[in-house]
Design a protein around this motif. Sequence first.
Motif, mmCIF file in Angstrom:
data_model
loop_
_atom_site.group_PDB
_atom_site.id
_atom_site.type_symbol
_atom_site.label_atom_id
_atom_site.label_comp_id
_atom_site.label_asym_id
_atom_site.label_seq_id
_atom_site.Cartn_x
_atom_site.Cartn_y
_atom_site.Cartn_z
ATOM 1 N N GLY A 56 -7.651 0.573 7.758
ATOM 2 C CA GLY A 56 -7.006 1.425 7.036
ATOM 3 C C GLY A 56 -5.629 1.803 5.711
ATOM 4 N N ALA A 57 -5.348 0.422 6.912
ATOM 5 C CA ALA A 57 -4.011 -0.435 6.399
ATOM 6 C C ALA A 57 -4.547 -1.333 4.553
ATOM 7 C CB ALA A 57 -3.197 -1.708 7.291
ATOM 8 N N LEU A 58 -5.543 -1.978 5.248
ATOM 9 C CA LEU A 58 -6.526 -3.227 4.066
ATOM 10 C C LEU A 58 -6.691 -2.339 2.798
ATOM 11 C CD1 LEU A 58 -8.037 -5.538 6.668
ATOM 12 C CD2 LEU A 58 -5.366 -6.173 5.090
ATOM 13 N N VAL A 59 -7.423 -1.463 3.533
ATOM 14 C CA VAL A 59 -8.047 -1.062 2.130
ATOM 15 C C VAL A 59 -7.107 0.139 1.049
ATOM 16 C CG1 VAL A 59 -9.532 1.682 1.973
ATOM 17 C CG2 VAL A 59 -10.178 -0.322 3.254
ATOM 18 N N TYR A 60 -5.620 0.873 2.287
ATOM 19 C CA TYR A 60 -5.048 1.798 1.457
ATOM 20 C C TYR A 60 -3.730 0.124 0.903
ATOM 21 C CZ TYR A 60 -1.279 4.944 0.459
ATOM 22 O OH TYR A 60 -0.091 5.435 0.080
ATOM 23 N N PHE A 61 -3.726 -0.631 0.589
ATOM 24 C CA PHE A 61 -3.146 -1.794 0.419
ATOM 25 C C PHE A 61 -3.854 -1.853 -0.974
ATOM 26 C CE2 PHE A 61 -2.352 -5.712 -0.938
ATOM 27 C CZ PHE A 61 -0.826 -6.636 -0.800
ATOM 28 N N ALA A 66 -2.680 3.109 -4.614
ATOM 29 C CA ALA A 66 -2.236 2.316 -6.500
ATOM 30 C C ALA A 66 -2.979 4.103 -7.015
ATOM 31 C CB ALA A 66 -3.626 1.975 -7.296
ATOM 32 N N LEU A 67 -4.351 4.385 -6.250
ATOM 33 C CA LEU A 67 -4.478 5.902 -6.629
ATOM 34 C C LEU A 67 -4.112 7.147 -6.100
ATOM 35 C CD1 LEU A 67 -8.180 5.561 -5.396
ATOM 36 C CD2 LEU A 67 -7.460 5.452 -7.429
ATOM 37 N N MET A 68 -2.884 6.449 -5.062
ATOM 38 C CA MET A 68 -2.098 7.794 -4.865
ATOM 39 C C MET A 68 -0.700 7.955 -5.057
ATOM 40 S SD MET A 68 -0.525 8.531 -0.741
ATOM 41 C CE MET A 68 -0.122 9.986 -0.464
ATOM 42 N N HIS A 69 -0.432 6.172 -5.571
ATOM 43 C CA HIS A 69 1.815 6.392 -5.603
ATOM 44 C C HIS A 69 0.752 5.856 -7.634
ATOM 45 C CE1 HIS A 69 3.180 8.130 -2.679
ATOM 46 N NE2 HIS A 69 2.751 7.584 -1.839
ATOM 47 N N ILE A 77 -5.063 11.192 -10.721
ATOM 48 C CA ILE A 77 -5.349 10.256 -10.085
ATOM 49 C C ILE A 77 -4.395 9.269 -10.078
ATOM 50 C CG2 ILE A 77 -6.888 9.683 -11.791
ATOM 51 C CD1 ILE A 77 -8.393 8.245 -9.408
ATOM 52 N N GLY A 78 -3.758 8.482 -9.425
ATOM 53 C CA GLY A 78 -2.838 6.574 -9.958
ATOM 54 C C GLY A 78 -3.700 5.912 -10.757
ATOM 55 N N THR A 79 -3.322 5.110 -11.608
ATOM 56 C CA THR A 79 -4.169 3.885 -12.091
ATOM 57 C C THR A 79 -3.483 2.693 -11.639
ATOM 58 O OG1 THR A 79 -3.269 4.505 -14.223
ATOM 59 C CG2 THR A 79 -5.247 5.488 -13.924
ATOM 60 N N THR A 80 -1.982 2.378 -11.140
ATOM 61 C CA THR A 80 -1.436 1.274 -11.054
ATOM 62 C C THR A 80 -1.180 1.181 -10.076
ATOM 63 O OG1 THR A 80 0.917 2.313 -11.198
ATOM 64 C CG2 THR A 80 -0.661 0.891 -13.406
ATOM 65 N N GLY A 81 -0.846 -0.342 -9.396
ATOM 66 C CA GLY A 81 -0.166 -0.998 -8.043
ATOM 67 C C GLY A 81 -1.470 -1.042 -7.497
ATOM 68 N N PHE A 82 -2.968 -1.030 -7.468
ATOM 69 C CA PHE A 82 -3.810 -2.198 -7.189
ATOM 70 C C PHE A 82 -3.072 -3.464 -6.148
ATOM 71 C CE2 PHE A 82 -5.802 0.379 -9.981
ATOM 72 C CZ PHE A 82 -6.448 1.717 -9.088
ATOM 73 N N ILE A 138 -10.340 6.703 -0.839
ATOM 74 C CA ILE A 138 -10.635 7.214 -1.753
ATOM 75 C C ILE A 138 -9.965 8.817 -1.870
ATOM 76 C CG2 ILE A 138 -12.282 8.490 -3.943
ATOM 77 C CD1 ILE A 138 -14.091 5.788 -3.094
ATOM 78 N N ILE A 139 -10.179 9.408 -0.416
ATOM 79 C CA ILE A 139 -10.359 10.568 -0.585
ATOM 80 C C ILE A 139 -9.059 11.272 -0.350
ATOM 81 C CG2 ILE A 139 -10.745 13.145 0.721
ATOM 82 C CD1 ILE A 139 -13.886 10.746 2.269
ATOM 83 N N TYR A 140 -8.383 10.924 0.654
ATOM 84 C CA TYR A 140 -6.876 11.053 0.983
ATOM 85 C C TYR A 140 -5.884 10.415 -0.142
ATOM 86 C CZ TYR A 140 -1.950 9.775 2.508
ATOM 87 O OH TYR A 140 -0.138 9.978 2.833
ATOM 88 N N PRO A 141 -6.039 9.588 -0.206
ATOM 89 C CA PRO A 141 -4.980 8.710 -2.114
ATOM 90 C C PRO A 141 -5.376 9.855 -3.123
ATOM 91 C CG PRO A 141 -5.937 7.325 -0.684
ATOM 92 C CD PRO A 141 -7.164 8.086 0.172
ATOM 93 N N ILE A 142 -6.588 10.419 -3.108
ATOM 94 C CA ILE A 142 -6.595 11.119 -4.873
ATOM 95 C C ILE A 142 -5.470 12.312 -4.748
ATOM 96 C CG2 ILE A 142 -7.861 12.523 -6.427
ATOM 97 C CD1 ILE A 142 -9.924 9.891 -6.099
#
Length: 431
Positions: A56-61, A66-69, A77-82, A138-142
Motif C-alpha cells: 500500500g505505501a509503495l503503490v501510493y507513493f 498523484a491520482l488523488m492530490h 483525477i489528479g495528473t501530477t506528482g507520480f 487506483i480505486i481509492y485515490p480517484i
Amino acid sequence: MNVATLSQGLDTIWLVLTAAMILLMEGGFALLEAGFVRQKNAVSIIMKVFADITFGALVYFAIGFALMHGKDLGGWIGTTGFFMRGNLEHISLNVSMDTFWLFQSAFVIAVISIVSGAVAERINFSAYLLYAIAMTGIIYPIAGHWIWGGGWLASLGMIDFAGSAVIHGLGGFAALAAAIFIGPRIGKFTPDGQANIVPPSNLPLASVGAFILWFGWFGFNSGSTLSATNSSIGHIAVTTMLSAAAGGAVSILFTMLRYKKADPPMVINGALAGLVGITAGCAFVTDAAAILIGVICGIVMILVSELLEGLQIDDPVGAFAVHGVSGSIGTLALGLFATKDLTAATGQGYYGLFYGGGWQLLGIQFVGLLAIAIWGFVLTWLALKLINRFVRVRVSRDEELVGLDVGIHGVPAYSQAHDFLDINELKQNDR
C-alpha cells in the motif's frame, strides 16, 4: 526562531505523530480480525495486514498520491506528482510534501484493511496482493480526489472531514462487493439458507484490537486538522469519544434486549460503528449530535449484520455493517447536524437541515455518498473479475478446509506440535 518556523515545526510533529497513531491501527485491524476468525486462519490475517502496509505505501507513493492530490483534470483525477515528483504547487500546506504524504499514506492503508476482513478465511493471497495494488493505486485515490483533491464533489460543497465516505464508505462497499464475489465460507450456511455460527477464535484478542483502533482514531480524526494549533482539536477528540462510547453502550443494551445477553462481537463492532459514523462530522457537530450518531450507528450495524446473514452474504468481521453502513450514516448525518458556527469556522458554505441550513448540504452529501458507494462496489467487482482471469481469487476447497495458515503460508499460528516436542525433550532429559 520566528513564529512561522515554530508553527511549521509543531504542525510537522503533529502530522508525523498522528500518522504513526493511524498506522498503529493496522495492529488493531490485525488483532481484531485474527480474533474474529478461526485459529487456522490467523496467520493469513497478519500476512494481509503486512501486505496492506508494504504494498500500500509503495503503490501510493508511486501512483496513488498523484491520482488523488495531483493537479486536477476535469474534476475527476489528479495528473501530477507520480513518485512525489512534478508539479504539486497547487497544494498549500504549512508542512513539507513528504510530511503530508506520510499522513495520507496511513489513510490509504486503512482502506484496504477494511476489505481484508470481509474476505477472510477464503481469499487467495496472490489475488489479494493484486487487489491491494488496485485499491491503493487506483480505486481509492480517484475517489479521494473527488472530495479531498479538489475534484467535482469538493466543488459541489461535500463535507467529509476525516473520511466517513472517502475511507469507510468506499472501503465498506468495496468489502460488500468482495464478499459477494468470493462467496460464503464452506459450511457457513445450510442448504436451506440458515446461517451456522462460526465462533470467533479469540475474543480478548479482538477486543484489544478494537481498543487499539479506538486509540488510533484520535489521530485519524484530530490529525485531519493538519495543524497542531487548530482550536478544534479538543472538540474533535470529544465528539470522537462520545460517538464511540454511545455506539458501544447502545450495542450492549440492544443485544441484551434482542438476544437476552450482551453479545461481545456486536458490542466491539458497535463501538467501531460509532467511530466510523462520527469521522465525517467530528469537527462540525455538537457533542449531543455525536452521541445520537453513535447510537444510530450502533443499532443499525446490528440490524444490517442480521440482514446480511439472511441474504447469505458472509462477512466474517462485519466490515460492511461497520464501515459501509456507519460511514453512510455519518456522511448523511452532516446534512442534518452540521452547525453553522462550526462549518463557517472552516470556510464551509453549507450547514445542516436541523440548524436552518435547508436541504442543500444533505442533497450534496447524498450525491457524494452514492457516487463513492457505486465506485467502490463496481470497481472492486471489476478488479476481482479481472484478477480471477489470471489468478484464482478463492482458495481451493482443501486449502480452505485445512486453513489458510498451513494451506497458503505453510505455518500454523499456534504450533502445538512444537510444544509437544518440547515436552518430550524434557522427559528424556529427566531420565
